[in-house]
Scaffold this motif. Structure first.
Motif, PDB file in Angstrom:
ATOM      1  N   PRO A   4      52.103   5.987  62.442  1.00  0.00           N
ATOM      2  CA  PRO A   4      51.577   7.199  63.084  1.00  0.00           C
ATOM      3  C   PRO A   4      52.580   7.741  64.112  1.00  0.00           C
ATOM      4  O   PRO A   4      53.427   6.999  64.616  1.00  0.00           O
ATOM      5  CB  PRO A   4      50.310   6.703  63.778  1.00  0.00           C
ATOM      6  CG  PRO A   4      50.552   5.264  64.044  1.00  0.00           C
ATOM      7  CD  PRO A   4      51.458   4.776  62.937  1.00  0.00           C
ATOM      8  N   PHE A   5      52.471   9.029  64.415  1.00  0.00           N
ATOM      9  CA  PHE A   5      53.325   9.622  65.456  1.00  0.00           C
ATOM     10  C   PHE A   5      52.598  10.787  66.126  1.00  0.00           C
ATOM     11  O   PHE A   5      51.734  11.421  65.537  1.00  0.00           O
ATOM     12  CB  PHE A   5      54.671  10.081  64.888  1.00  0.00           C
ATOM     13  CG  PHE A   5      54.583  11.213  63.910  1.00  0.00           C
ATOM     14  CD1 PHE A   5      54.634  12.536  64.334  1.00  0.00           C
ATOM     15  CD2 PHE A   5      54.441  10.965  62.557  1.00  0.00           C
ATOM     16  CE1 PHE A   5      54.537  13.579  63.430  1.00  0.00           C
ATOM     17  CE2 PHE A   5      54.351  12.013  61.642  1.00  0.00           C
ATOM     18  CZ  PHE A   5      54.400  13.325  62.081  1.00  0.00           C
ATOM     19  N   GLN A   6      52.984  11.036  67.375  1.00  0.00           N
ATOM     20  CA  GLN A   6      52.580  12.209  68.144  1.00  0.00           C
ATOM     21  C   GLN A   6      53.869  12.965  68.454  1.00  0.00           C
ATOM     22  O   GLN A   6      54.812  12.364  68.997  1.00  0.00           O
ATOM     23  CB  GLN A   6      51.913  11.798  69.463  1.00  0.00           C
ATOM     24  CG  GLN A   6      50.600  11.092  69.312  1.00  0.00           C
ATOM     25  CD  GLN A   6      49.474  12.080  69.055  1.00  0.00           C
ATOM     26  OE1 GLN A   6      49.530  13.234  69.440  1.00  0.00           O
ATOM     27  NE2 GLN A   6      48.453  11.611  68.381  1.00  0.00           N
ATOM     28  N   LEU A   7      53.934  14.239  68.131  1.00  0.00           N
ATOM     29  CA  LEU A   7      55.172  14.992  68.322  1.00  0.00           C
ATOM     30  C   LEU A   7      55.691  14.871  69.752  1.00  0.00           C
ATOM     31  O   LEU A   7      56.873  14.618  69.975  1.00  0.00           O
ATOM     32  CB  LEU A   7      54.971  16.465  67.946  1.00  0.00           C
ATOM     33  CG  LEU A   7      56.226  17.334  68.052  1.00  0.00           C
ATOM     34  CD1 LEU A   7      57.306  16.848  67.103  1.00  0.00           C
ATOM     35  CD2 LEU A   7      55.885  18.781  67.771  1.00  0.00           C
ATOM     36  N   GLY A   8      54.829  15.041  70.739  1.00  0.00           N
ATOM     37  CA  GLY A   8      55.257  15.027  72.131  1.00  0.00           C
ATOM     38  C   GLY A   8      55.830  13.710  72.615  1.00  0.00           C
ATOM     39  O   GLY A   8      56.545  13.677  73.616  1.00  0.00           O
ATOM     40  N   SER A   9      55.554  12.613  71.908  1.00  0.00           N
ATOM     41  CA  SER A   9      56.063  11.315  72.350  1.00  0.00           C
ATOM     42  C   SER A   9      57.314  10.876  71.587  1.00  0.00           C
ATOM     43  O   SER A   9      57.887   9.820  71.897  1.00  0.00           O
ATOM     44  CB  SER A   9      54.973  10.247  72.225  1.00  0.00           C
ATOM     45  OG  SER A   9      54.635  10.054  70.868  1.00  0.00           O
ATOM     46  N   GLU A  24      63.081  13.255  65.998  1.00  0.00           N
ATOM     47  CA  GLU A  24      63.087  12.580  64.705  1.00  0.00           C
ATOM     48  C   GLU A  24      61.766  11.858  64.469  1.00  0.00           C
ATOM     49  O   GLU A  24      61.333  11.048  65.285  1.00  0.00           O
ATOM     50  CB  GLU A  24      64.248  11.600  64.639  1.00  0.00           C
ATOM     51  CG  GLU A  24      64.434  10.996  63.258  1.00  0.00           C
ATOM     52  CD  GLU A  24      65.697  10.186  63.171  1.00  0.00           C
ATOM     53  OE1 GLU A  24      66.701  10.728  62.673  1.00  0.00           O
ATOM     54  OE2 GLU A  24      65.674   9.033  63.619  1.00  0.00           O
ATOM     55  N   ILE A  25      61.132  12.167  63.344  1.00  0.00           N
ATOM     56  CA  ILE A  25      59.885  11.518  62.936  1.00  0.00           C
ATOM     57  C   ILE A  25      60.181  10.208  62.225  1.00  0.00           C
ATOM     58  O   ILE A  25      59.588   9.176  62.513  1.00  0.00           O
ATOM     59  CB  ILE A  25      59.058  12.454  62.027  1.00  0.00           C
ATOM     60  CG1 ILE A  25      58.648  13.709  62.801  1.00  0.00           C
ATOM     61  CG2 ILE A  25      57.849  11.723  61.457  1.00  0.00           C
ATOM     62  CD1 ILE A  25      58.089  14.818  61.923  1.00  0.00           C
ATOM     63  N   VAL A  26      61.106  10.264  61.278  1.00  0.00           N
ATOM     64  CA  VAL A  26      61.447   9.079  60.491  1.00  0.00           C
ATOM     65  C   VAL A  26      62.875   9.216  59.980  1.00  0.00           C
ATOM     66  O   VAL A  26      63.338  10.322  59.693  1.00  0.00           O
ATOM     67  CB  VAL A  26      60.452   8.881  59.308  1.00  0.00           C
ATOM     68  CG1 VAL A  26      60.475  10.046  58.349  1.00  0.00           C
ATOM     69  CG2 VAL A  26      60.681   7.565  58.579  1.00  0.00           C
TER      70      VAL A  26
END
Length: 180
Positions: A4-9, A24-26
């Motif tokens: 999981p991810f939160q853009l702001g973090s 970068e997400i992944v």
């Protein structure tokens, strides 16, 4: 792996050419290249050149901000909100027409080893074994958990199961990566 991810973090880094910032997400590493595939969200502050990536295919989707132009060589493309557009990483493109700050989603794949398909959806989806799901608005159930705008999941070598809208305004950016 489902992450999981939160853009702001997500950590902020500079573009390869130094002309902007990205989150970068992944980044799925490769033994012979900087990545097999990677996804990120870039901030668009002002007009400028894209970084060049030889042997890489890209799909860009404007998330926030007004329409803008992508121009260079024979290319003269109007990039509109939530409408993915594919192009070769070698193309010398630059943005024109950024009036207010915006953001774009970008997924890149090593051309000879992977390909990506990006779509914006409002109905339940069962995606491929590799990819990213990013909530644009509303609420979604992703891999059994509830997600809101500017959050999502990425996954590798497994399916996250059915991605289900939970609100009437639910809109999702779905990037699926197929390995060759």
């Amino acid at each position: 792996m489902i992450k999981p991810f939160q853009l702001g973090s997500l950590p902020v880094s500079h573009w390869k050419n130094g002309g902007g910032e990205t989150r970068e997400i992944v980044n799925i590493v490769s033994p012979d290249a900087a990545f097999l595939w990677r996804a990120s969200v870039a901030t668009l502050q002002s007009d400028g050149a894209f970084s060049l990536f030889d042997g890489v295919d890209r799909v860009i989707t404007l998330l926030v901000g007004g329409p803008l132009w992508l121009r260079g060589g024979e290319v003269n493309h109007r990039l509109l909100r939530w409408q993915p557009w594919s192009f070769a990483g070698e193309w010398p493109l630059a943005t024109e027409g950024i009036i207010t700050p915006g953001r774009d989603f970008n997924i890149m794949t090593q051309r000879r080893r992977a390909t990506a398909q990006v779509k914006v959806v409002t109905t339940a989806q069962t995606p491929a074994l590799n990819g990213v799901a990013f909530v644009l608005q509303g609420n979604w159930e992703l891999a059994g958990e509830r997600y809101e705008a500017e959050s999502g999941i990425c996954w590798q070598d497994q399916t996250p199961g059915e991605l289900v809208p939970l609100s009437t305004d639910a809109t999702l950016l779905l990037a699926e990566v197929m390995l060759r």
